[in-house]
Design a protein around this motif. Structure first.
Motif, PDB file in Angstrom:
ATOM      1  N   LEU A 283       8.668 -46.700  10.244  1.00 39.72           N
ATOM      2  CA  LEU A 283       8.690 -45.578  11.185  1.00 39.72           C
ATOM      3  C   LEU A 283       7.407 -45.539  12.001  1.00 39.72           C
ATOM      4  O   LEU A 283       7.437 -45.424  13.230  1.00 39.72           O
ATOM      5  CB  LEU A 283       8.872 -44.263  10.424  1.00 39.72           C
ATOM      6  CG  LEU A 283       8.734 -42.984  11.261  1.00 39.72           C
ATOM      7  CD1 LEU A 283       9.808 -42.924  12.346  1.00 39.72           C
ATOM      8  CD2 LEU A 283       8.797 -41.746  10.367  1.00 39.72           C
ATOM      9  N   ALA A 284       6.258 -45.671  11.329  1.00 40.62           N
ATOM     10  CA  ALA A 284       4.979 -45.635  12.033  1.00 40.62           C
ATOM     11  C   ALA A 284       4.852 -46.808  13.001  1.00 40.62           C
ATOM     12  O   ALA A 284       4.375 -46.647  14.137  1.00 40.62           O
ATOM     13  CB  ALA A 284       3.835 -45.647  11.021  1.00 40.62           C
ATOM     14  N   ALA A 285       5.295 -48.003  12.558  1.00 43.44           N
ATOM     15  CA  ALA A 285       5.203 -49.176  13.430  1.00 43.44           C
ATOM     16  C   ALA A 285       6.116 -49.037  14.638  1.00 43.44           C
ATOM     17  O   ALA A 285       5.743 -49.388  15.765  1.00 43.44           O
ATOM     18  CB  ALA A 285       5.553 -50.434  12.642  1.00 43.44           C
ATOM     19  N   PHE A 286       7.336 -48.509  14.436  1.00 34.56           N
ATOM     20  CA  PHE A 286       8.263 -48.312  15.550  1.00 34.56           C
ATOM     21  C   PHE A 286       7.708 -47.310  16.553  1.00 34.56           C
ATOM     22  O   PHE A 286       7.697 -47.553  17.764  1.00 34.56           O
ATOM     23  CB  PHE A 286       9.618 -47.840  15.033  1.00 34.56           C
ATOM     24  CG  PHE A 286      10.507 -47.276  16.103  1.00 34.56           C
ATOM     25  CD1 PHE A 286      11.043 -48.097  17.090  1.00 34.56           C
ATOM     26  CD2 PHE A 286      10.788 -45.913  16.154  1.00 34.56           C
ATOM     27  CE1 PHE A 286      11.847 -47.573  18.101  1.00 34.56           C
ATOM     28  CE2 PHE A 286      11.592 -45.383  17.151  1.00 34.56           C
ATOM     29  CZ  PHE A 286      12.119 -46.216  18.122  1.00 34.56           C
ATOM     30  N   VAL A 287       7.233 -46.184  16.058  1.00 32.99           N
ATOM     31  CA  VAL A 287       6.700 -45.140  16.938  1.00 32.99           C
ATOM     32  C   VAL A 287       5.499 -45.667  17.714  1.00 32.99           C
ATOM     33  O   VAL A 287       5.372 -45.461  18.927  1.00 32.99           O
ATOM     34  CB  VAL A 287       6.331 -43.893  16.116  1.00 32.99           C
ATOM     35  CG1 VAL A 287       5.525 -42.912  16.967  1.00 32.99           C
ATOM     36  CG2 VAL A 287       7.585 -43.218  15.588  1.00 32.99           C
TER      37      VAL A 287
ATOM     38  N   LEU B  34       7.740 -37.786  17.130  1.00 35.08           N
ATOM     39  CA  LEU B  34       6.467 -38.489  17.040  1.00 35.08           C
ATOM     40  C   LEU B  34       6.153 -39.247  18.328  1.00 35.08           C
ATOM     41  O   LEU B  34       5.007 -39.252  18.805  1.00 35.08           O
ATOM     42  CB  LEU B  34       6.480 -39.446  15.850  1.00 35.08           C
ATOM     43  CG  LEU B  34       6.466 -38.788  14.462  1.00 35.08           C
ATOM     44  CD1 LEU B  34       6.618 -39.840  13.376  1.00 35.08           C
ATOM     45  CD2 LEU B  34       5.182 -37.984  14.252  1.00 35.08           C
ATOM     46  N   VAL B  35       7.165 -39.906  18.907  1.00 36.80           N
ATOM     47  CA  VAL B  35       6.951 -40.619  20.168  1.00 36.80           C
ATOM     48  C   VAL B  35       6.568 -39.632  21.269  1.00 36.80           C
ATOM     49  O   VAL B  35       5.644 -39.879  22.057  1.00 36.80           O
ATOM     50  CB  VAL B  35       8.211 -41.414  20.570  1.00 36.80           C
ATOM     51  CG1 VAL B  35       8.045 -42.007  21.967  1.00 36.80           C
ATOM     52  CG2 VAL B  35       8.487 -42.524  19.565  1.00 36.80           C
ATOM     53  N   ALA B  36       7.276 -38.501  21.320  1.00 36.58           N
ATOM     54  CA  ALA B  36       6.984 -37.493  22.346  1.00 36.58           C
ATOM     55  C   ALA B  36       5.559 -36.949  22.202  1.00 36.58           C
ATOM     56  O   ALA B  36       4.853 -36.737  23.206  1.00 36.58           O
ATOM     57  CB  ALA B  36       7.999 -36.353  22.258  1.00 36.58           C
TER      58      ALA B  36
END
Length: 503
Positions: A153-157, A202-204
């Motif tokens: 999740l952290a790597a994707f974001v 998280l992306v936002a």
């Protein structure tokens, strides 16, 4: 691993040799001029030019590495570096469990891709977009398999946020495809919070400092106008789609003998592409959705000749599907793969001869043109007219001495202003730099040049970038389209007319 090592070494040679082969062009000029500014000033500049800041900030610090005295070479080396990073990432992550045949075919198509080579040797963010898109897609697939994987999740974001800070189009397209894939996972009883809401939130949050700038960029995108080659909305979309496919499959450096070969190969390559894409049904629809979003965004913003560059971040997906198609069709697929690889090698050879590029604008020797103007003129009585509608004069302006007066011709009104300036009597020397194809309203640029030839007794024509047999064949075909004039075939891409009056 051995195949990967060989391909990386080959890429280092292909991507690192003679980085000054092609002249600097307009967008590269913007990069070279921008990255020398302070970080705060860079952010201010790119906000106004609707670019995210990450590439330019990274290039600012990279530009300080002592890789020679030419900043253009240093910045092109940065692009090559990201292309090679992508090679390693895709092989060690995307294809680590793939059959050896698929991995080898992908590495061959990728290493010898004329499209990737062309755009990964430019001082632009294209290959950086490819790298972050490849990272975001990989960790998205991992996240879809295990929504509780916090590292994924952290790597994707992080990868998606970095992509959005590199370029809007691939970031929005990958984000759209990601949302479709994650929404599909909800059908399997996944938690909507962990699977869908949390990644988007998280992306936002990470992109919050740039959201207002993105909103302004979208506003400019909605009101943008792009030159249409065909004059018909639907025909133009077909042309752009075909050019995109052609660029990805065969590249954009095509000798005349290769044209009929690529026409014959086009449908078999579509067959291989579709066959390979069907093998990855779990991400097929999200990938297609992202591609559609990217295509719609690019077609509204750029003309057909820039589709390959703007959509380059999709090239890994394209070539993986193509390689999968080759492996599944056995002998027929292998035969087609060998022929396609041979065509790509021919494209690479043509590129390194700096000829037969479909976009001849990449070959315009602006530095030489500027040197000719400066050598034979005096700044105090000279004006340089630049056809801004179909000639990117940014690089010419960069190379010309700052004391020279430039007038950008963009409309009939600008032409009238240029005429009025001549009547004032201070100008004794005029250089008219333009494309040989006049797209100005009512052909006012051609009319202005004809009038100057009639009233200024001493004038000389300098022609640059002669059209190759490939270009001439394509121009003859395009003469059948609505906006093309087939009565007087063009022989050169760029024309510079020098006018001299009495001193």
């Amino acid at each position: 691993m051995r195949t990967l090592l060989v391909c990386v070494v080959l890429q280092c040679v292909l991507y690192g040799i003679n980085l000054k082969l092609l002249p600097m062009w307009g967008d590269e000029t913007f990069t070279v001029k921008t990255v020398v500014e302070t970080p705060a000033r860079i952010i201010e500049i790119v906000r106004e030019d609707i670019h995210p800041p990450l590439y330019f900030l990274l290039a600012h610090w990279w530009n300080r590495i002592p890789l020679g005295s030419d900043p253009l070479v240093r910045l092109r080396a940065l692009s090559a570096f990201f292309a090679i990073l992508t090679t390693v990432f895709v092989d060690r992550h995307w294809l680590r469990n793939a059959p050896a045949g698929l991995r080898n075919w992908f590495l061959l198509f990728w290493t010898f891709s004329p499209c990737l080579l062309l755009y990964s040797r430019m001082a632009r963010s294209y290959s950086m977009q490819v790298f972050f898109a490849a990272m975001a897609i990989w960790y998205l697939l991992r996240l879809a398999e295990d929504a509780a994987g916090w590292r994924d999740l952290a790597a994707f974001v992080g990868a998606l946020a970095a992509l959005l800070y590199t370029h809007y189009l691939p970031g929005i397209a990958v984000w759209a495809g990601a949302n479709l894939l994650l929404a599909i996972q909800l059908r399997h009883g996944r938690s909507i919070w962990k699977t869908w809401l949390l990644p988007n939130a998280l992306v936002a949050v990470l992109y919050l400092p740039w959201l207002m700038t993105l909103s302004g960029a979208l506003g400019q995108w909605r009101h943008s106008a792009v030159y249409s080659l065909t004059g018909n909305l639907w025909a133009e979309q077909v042309l752009k789609l075909c050019y995109w496919f052609y660029s990805f499959t065969f590249g954009e450096a095509i000798p005349i003998w290769l044209l009929p070969v690529t026409v014959v190969l086009a449908l078999p390559c579509v067959w291989l592409l579709v066959s390979g894409a069907r093998l990855r049904r779990q991400w097929l629809w999200p990938a297609l959705f992202a591609a559609v979003v990217a295509f719609l965004g690019a077609t509204r913003w750029v003309s057909y000749s820039f589709m390959g560059a703007r959509l380059l971040f999709l090239l890994p997906l394209f070539l993986v599907a193509l390689a999968a198609g080759v492996t599944t069709k056995h002998r027929v697929g292998t035969a087609l793969g060998v022929i396609l690889l041979a065509a790509n090698l021919a494209g690479l050879w043509t590129y390194f001869e700096a000829r037969d590029l479909l976009n001849a604008g990449y070959l315009v020797p602006n530095q030489r043109i500027a040197a000719e103007i400066a050598l034979h003129s005096r700044s105090e009585d000279t004006v340089v007219w630049i056809d801004e509608m179909n000639f990117d004069g940014t690089t010419l302006e960069y190379y010309l001495p700052k004391s020279f007066r430039l007038r950008w011709l963009t409309s009939p009104e600008s032409v009238e202003a240029a005429r009025a300036e001549l009547k004032a009597g201070a100008i004794r020397h005029v250089w008219f730099v333009r494309s040989s194809h006049d797209i100005s309203p009512g052909h006012v640029f051609e009319e202005l040049e004809a009038q100057m030839r009639g009233t200024w007794s001493e004038h000389t024509l300098y022609s640059y970038v002669p059209f190759s047999p490939t270009h001439l064949a394509i121009l003859r075909a395009l003469a059948l389209l609505r906006h093309q004039d087939g009565n007087q075939p063009r022989r050169y891409m760029c024309e510079v007319r020098e006018f001299q009056g009495p001193r």
